[in-house]
Scaffold this motif. Structure first.
Motif, PDB file in Angstrom:
ATOM      1  N   GLN A   1       0.829  -1.198   0.000  1.00 52.54           N
ATOM      2  CA  GLN A   1       0.000   0.000   0.000  1.00 52.54           C
ATOM      3  C   GLN A   1       0.867   1.254   0.000  1.00 52.54           C
ATOM      4  OE1 GLN A   1      -3.493   0.045  -0.031  1.00 52.54           O
ATOM      5  NE2 GLN A   1      -3.183  -2.124  -0.413  1.00 52.54           N
ATOM      6  N   HIS A   2       0.385   2.252  -0.662  1.00 51.87           N
ATOM      7  CA  HIS A   2       0.994   3.576  -0.587  1.00 51.87           C
ATOM      8  C   HIS A   2      -0.006   4.429   0.174  1.00 51.87           C
ATOM      9  CE1 HIS A   2       4.229   2.457  -3.217  1.00 51.87           C
ATOM     10  NE2 HIS A   2       3.335   1.860  -3.980  1.00 51.87           N
ATOM     11  N   ARG A   3       0.398   4.864   1.353  1.00 52.64           N
ATOM     12  CA  ARG A   3      -0.526   5.554   2.233  1.00 52.64           C
ATOM     13  C   ARG A   3      -1.031   6.839   1.611  1.00 52.64           C
ATOM     14  NH1 ARG A   3      -1.655   8.895   6.338  1.00 52.64           N
ATOM     15  NH2 ARG A   3       0.261   9.906   6.908  1.00 52.64           N
ATOM     16  N   ASP A   4      -2.335   7.029   1.766  1.00 48.45           N
ATOM     17  CA  ASP A   4      -2.955   8.273   1.339  1.00 48.45           C
ATOM     18  C   ASP A   4      -2.431   9.382   2.247  1.00 48.45           C
ATOM     19  OD1 ASP A   4      -4.449   6.723  -0.403  1.00 48.45           O
ATOM     20  OD2 ASP A   4      -6.141   6.563   0.984  1.00 48.45           O
ATOM     21  N   GLN A   5      -1.675  10.285   1.708  1.00 47.88           N
ATOM     22  CA  GLN A   5      -1.109  11.368   2.511  1.00 47.88           C
ATOM     23  C   GLN A   5      -2.191  12.403   2.812  1.00 47.88           C
ATOM     24  OE1 GLN A   5       1.903  11.500   3.884  1.00 47.88           O
ATOM     25  NE2 GLN A   5       2.348   9.498   3.047  1.00 47.88           N
ATOM     26  N   ASP A   6      -2.406  12.634   4.080  1.00 51.60           N
ATOM     27  CA  ASP A   6      -3.371  13.649   4.494  1.00 51.60           C
ATOM     28  C   ASP A   6      -2.639  14.694   5.335  1.00 51.60           C
ATOM     29  OD1 ASP A   6      -2.851  12.021   6.615  1.00 51.60           O
ATOM     30  OD2 ASP A   6      -4.942  11.758   7.215  1.00 51.60           O
ATOM     31  N   GLY A   7      -1.591  15.235   4.760  1.00 51.80           N
ATOM     32  CA  GLY A   7      -0.750  16.172   5.493  1.00 51.80           C
ATOM     33  C   GLY A   7       0.481  15.451   6.002  1.00 51.80           C
ATOM     34  N   GLN A   8       1.039  15.937   7.063  1.00 58.43           N
ATOM     35  CA  GLN A   8       2.258  15.365   7.612  1.00 58.43           C
ATOM     36  C   GLN A   8       1.991  14.495   8.833  1.00 58.43           C
ATOM     37  OE1 GLN A   8       5.196  15.671   6.068  1.00 58.43           O
ATOM     38  NE2 GLN A   8       4.053  16.726   4.479  1.00 58.43           N
ATOM     39  N   ASP A   9       0.740  14.156   9.106  1.00 58.02           N
ATOM     40  CA  ASP A   9       0.417  13.362  10.287  1.00 58.02           C
ATOM     41  C   ASP A   9       0.989  11.958  10.200  1.00 58.02           C
ATOM     42  OD1 ASP A   9      -0.930  15.403  11.463  1.00 58.02           O
ATOM     43  OD2 ASP A   9      -2.934  14.597  11.110  1.00 58.02           O
ATOM     44  N   LEU A  10       1.458  11.491  11.332  1.00 54.42           N
ATOM     45  CA  LEU A  10       1.846  10.097  11.492  1.00 54.42           C
ATOM     46  C   LEU A  10       0.627   9.401  12.078  1.00 54.42           C
ATOM     47  CD1 LEU A  10       4.133   7.893  11.639  1.00 54.42           C
ATOM     48  CD2 LEU A  10       4.304   8.533  14.049  1.00 54.42           C
ATOM     49  N   VAL A  11       0.112   8.384  11.389  1.00 56.52           N
ATOM     50  CA  VAL A  11      -1.105   7.708  11.828  1.00 56.52           C
ATOM     51  C   VAL A  11      -0.746   6.325  12.367  1.00 56.52           C
ATOM     52  CG1 VAL A  11      -3.390   6.866  11.154  1.00 56.52           C
ATOM     53  CG2 VAL A  11      -2.469   8.956  10.121  1.00 56.52           C
TER      54      VAL A  11
ATOM     55  N   ALA B   1      -3.533  -0.044  24.036  1.00 58.07           N
ATOM     56  CA  ALA B   1      -3.530   0.935  22.937  1.00 58.07           C
ATOM     57  C   ALA B   1      -4.183   2.236  23.390  1.00 58.07           C
ATOM     58  CB  ALA B   1      -4.253   0.363  21.723  1.00 58.07           C
ATOM     59  N   ARG B   2      -5.230   2.141  24.171  1.00 57.92           N
ATOM     60  CA  ARG B   2      -5.910   3.335  24.686  1.00 57.92           C
ATOM     61  C   ARG B   2      -4.962   4.154  25.560  1.00 57.92           C
ATOM     62  NH1 ARG B   2      -9.181   3.433  29.653  1.00 57.92           N
ATOM     63  NH2 ARG B   2     -10.106   5.473  29.764  1.00 57.92           N
ATOM     64  N   SER B   3      -4.211   3.475  26.426  1.00 59.78           N
ATOM     65  CA  SER B   3      -3.282   4.213  27.291  1.00 59.78           C
ATOM     66  C   SER B   3      -2.183   4.876  26.466  1.00 59.78           C
ATOM     67  CB  SER B   3      -2.690   3.298  28.370  1.00 59.78           C
ATOM     68  OG  SER B   3      -1.774   2.383  27.815  1.00 59.78           O
ATOM     69  N   TRP B   4      -1.735   4.207  25.403  1.00 59.77           N
ATOM     70  CA  TRP B   4      -0.728   4.807  24.529  1.00 59.77           C
ATOM     71  C   TRP B   4      -1.305   6.021  23.806  1.00 59.77           C
ATOM     72  CZ3 TRP B   4       1.309  -0.305  21.964  1.00 59.77           C
ATOM     73  CH2 TRP B   4       2.079  -1.016  22.907  1.00 59.77           C
ATOM     74  N   ALA B   5      -2.547   5.891  23.344  1.00 59.26           N
ATOM     75  CA  ALA B   5      -3.183   6.998  22.620  1.00 59.26           C
ATOM     76  C   ALA B   5      -3.401   8.206  23.535  1.00 59.26           C
ATOM     77  CB  ALA B   5      -4.511   6.546  22.018  1.00 59.26           C
ATOM     78  N   ARG B   6      -3.529   7.966  24.827  1.00 60.18           N
ATOM     79  CA  ARG B   6      -3.739   9.055  25.782  1.00 60.18           C
ATOM     80  C   ARG B   6      -2.434   9.725  26.198  1.00 60.18           C
ATOM     81  NH1 ARG B   6      -7.345   7.480  30.598  1.00 60.18           N
ATOM     82  NH2 ARG B   6      -7.978   9.648  30.479  1.00 60.18           N
ATOM     83  N   ALA B   7      -1.308   9.183  25.778  1.00 60.19           N
ATOM     84  CA  ALA B   7      -0.013   9.773  26.133  1.00 60.19           C
ATOM     85  C   ALA B   7       0.133  11.145  25.479  1.00 60.19           C
ATOM     86  CB  ALA B   7       1.119   8.841  25.689  1.00 60.19           C
ATOM     87  N   ASP B   8       1.121  11.860  25.884  1.00 56.43           N
ATOM     88  CA  ASP B   8       1.351  13.210  25.381  1.00 56.43           C
ATOM     89  C   ASP B   8       2.112  13.137  24.054  1.00 56.43           C
ATOM     90  OD1 ASP B   8       1.353  15.950  25.319  1.00 56.43           O
ATOM     91  OD2 ASP B   8       3.139  16.141  26.588  1.00 56.43           O
ATOM     92  N   TRP B   9       1.384  12.936  22.955  1.00 59.06           N
ATOM     93  CA  TRP B   9       1.977  12.810  21.628  1.00 59.06           C
ATOM     94  C   TRP B   9       2.149  14.174  20.997  1.00 59.06           C
ATOM     95  CZ3 TRP B   9       3.740   8.264  19.774  1.00 59.06           C
ATOM     96  CH2 TRP B   9       3.295   7.107  20.410  1.00 59.06           C
ATOM     97  N   PRO B  10       3.131  14.311  20.105  1.00 58.17           N
ATOM     98  CA  PRO B  10       3.241  15.570  19.347  1.00 58.17           C
ATOM     99  C   PRO B  10       1.966  15.788  18.521  1.00 58.17           C
ATOM    100  CG  PRO B  10       5.181  14.191  19.017  1.00 58.17           C
ATOM    101  CD  PRO B  10       4.183  13.364  19.776  1.00 58.17           C
ATOM    102  N   GLU B  11       1.744  17.012  18.156  1.00 60.26           N
ATOM    103  CA  GLU B  11       0.520  17.377  17.456  1.00 60.26           C
ATOM    104  C   GLU B  11       0.339  16.652  16.122  1.00 60.26           C
ATOM    105  OE1 GLU B  11      -1.050  21.534  16.027  1.00 60.26           O
ATOM    106  OE2 GLU B  11      -0.460  21.584  18.156  1.00 60.26           O
ATOM    107  N   HIS B  12       1.417  16.217  15.493  1.00 62.01           N
ATOM    108  CA  HIS B  12       1.313  15.583  14.170  1.00 62.01           C
ATOM    109  C   HIS B  12       1.039  14.064  14.239  1.00 62.01           C
ATOM    110  CE1 HIS B  12       5.538  14.858  15.160  1.00 62.01           C
ATOM    111  NE2 HIS B  12       5.457  13.837  14.345  1.00 62.01           N
ATOM    112  N   VAL B  13       0.796  13.522  15.435  1.00 59.53           N
ATOM    113  CA  VAL B  13       0.505  12.091  15.587  1.00 59.53           C
ATOM    114  C   VAL B  13      -0.978  11.914  15.862  1.00 59.53           C
ATOM    115  CG1 VAL B  13       0.913  10.019  16.978  1.00 59.53           C
ATOM    116  CG2 VAL B  13       2.814  11.582  16.460  1.00 59.53           C
ATOM    117  N   GLN B  14      -1.593  11.008  15.136  1.00 55.12           N
ATOM    118  CA  GLN B  14      -2.982  10.671  15.414  1.00 55.12           C
ATOM    119  C   GLN B  14      -3.155   9.160  15.459  1.00 55.12           C
ATOM    120  OE1 GLN B  14      -6.122  10.821  12.105  1.00 55.12           O
ATOM    121  NE2 GLN B  14      -4.753  12.504  11.582  1.00 55.12           N
ATOM    122  N   TRP B  15      -4.170   8.737  16.176  1.00 50.86           N
ATOM    123  CA  TRP B  15      -4.480   7.315  16.335  1.00 50.86           C
ATOM    124  C   TRP B  15      -5.773   7.009  15.606  1.00 50.86           C
ATOM    125  CZ3 TRP B  15      -2.179   3.347  19.325  1.00 50.86           C
ATOM    126  CH2 TRP B  15      -0.983   3.723  19.933  1.00 50.86           C
ATOM    127  N   ALA B  16      -5.802   5.846  14.947  1.00 50.68           N
ATOM    128  CA  ALA B  16      -7.004   5.384  14.248  1.00 50.68           C
ATOM    129  C   ALA B  16      -7.348   3.983  14.757  1.00 50.68           C
ATOM    130  CB  ALA B  16      -6.772   5.371  12.746  1.00 50.68           C
TER     131      ALA B  16
END
Length: 171
Positions: free
Chosen positions: A45-55, A71-86
């Motif tokens: 797969q070639h990821r659909d780029q939706d900006g510079q976010d790391l998903v 995974a929930r506890s990891w997603a609640r950590a203090d991530w940089p603004e460009h990181v998102q969880w799906a």
């Protein structure tokens, strides 16, 4: 009962060396063969780029032992603004409250999607987390991630060690 029945067979096929090893430790003595779990027809797969976010993606919503709380506890950590969880898939009834709470927390970059085709999932994520808390004999999702070119972070329970090459295809 399975162990007794299996020891009556001439040969037994296992989907992973980890499962065969667990059965041997439990007393299985007969001949066996490992036939790895099937793999889908996913393509690189070639990821659909939706900006510079790391998903970061998680697919274990259907069973608590797949590690949603981790995974929930990891997603609640203090991530940089460009990181998102799906989070993908059907949410198990026991996890509904935790998932709803996480989704409603202000400032979290988390999204929940229902069941999606695997190709769509792997075209959206940069990293897959697989944090099972119980023995998982041969997690097919790791094969699918590898086949799609998506690196993984996986627990080492069960067959994950047979699929993930540490520090090459994931951690």
């Amino acid at each position: 009962l399975w162990r007794l029945a299996a020891n009556l067979q001439d040969v037994v096929a296992f989907p992973s060396a980890a499962l065969e090893s667990a059965w041997r430790a439990a007393g299985f003595k007969r001949a066996s063969r490992i036939i790895p779990n099937g793999c889908s027809d996913l393509l690189l797969q070639h990821r659909d780029q939706d900006g510079q976010d790391l998903v970061i993606g998680f697919l274990g919503m259907y069973a608590a032992w797949k590690g949603f709380e981790i995974a929930r506890s990891w997603a609640r950590a203090d991530w940089p603004e460009h990181v998102q969880w799906a989070f993908f898939g059907q949410t198990h009834e026991a996890l509904n409250h935790s998932a709803a709470t996480l989704a409603s927390e202000p400032g979290r970059r988390v999204r929940f999607e229902s069941v999606q085709p695997r190709g769509r999932i792997f075209s959206q994520v940069d990293i897959l987390v697989h944090c099972s808390t119980a023995f998982d004999p041969f997690p097919t999702v790791l094969l699918e991630a590898a086949q799609s070119g998506v690196p993984v972070v996986a627990s080492s329970l069960g067959g994950a060690r047979e699929i993930v090459v540490h520090e090459e295809t994931g951690l």
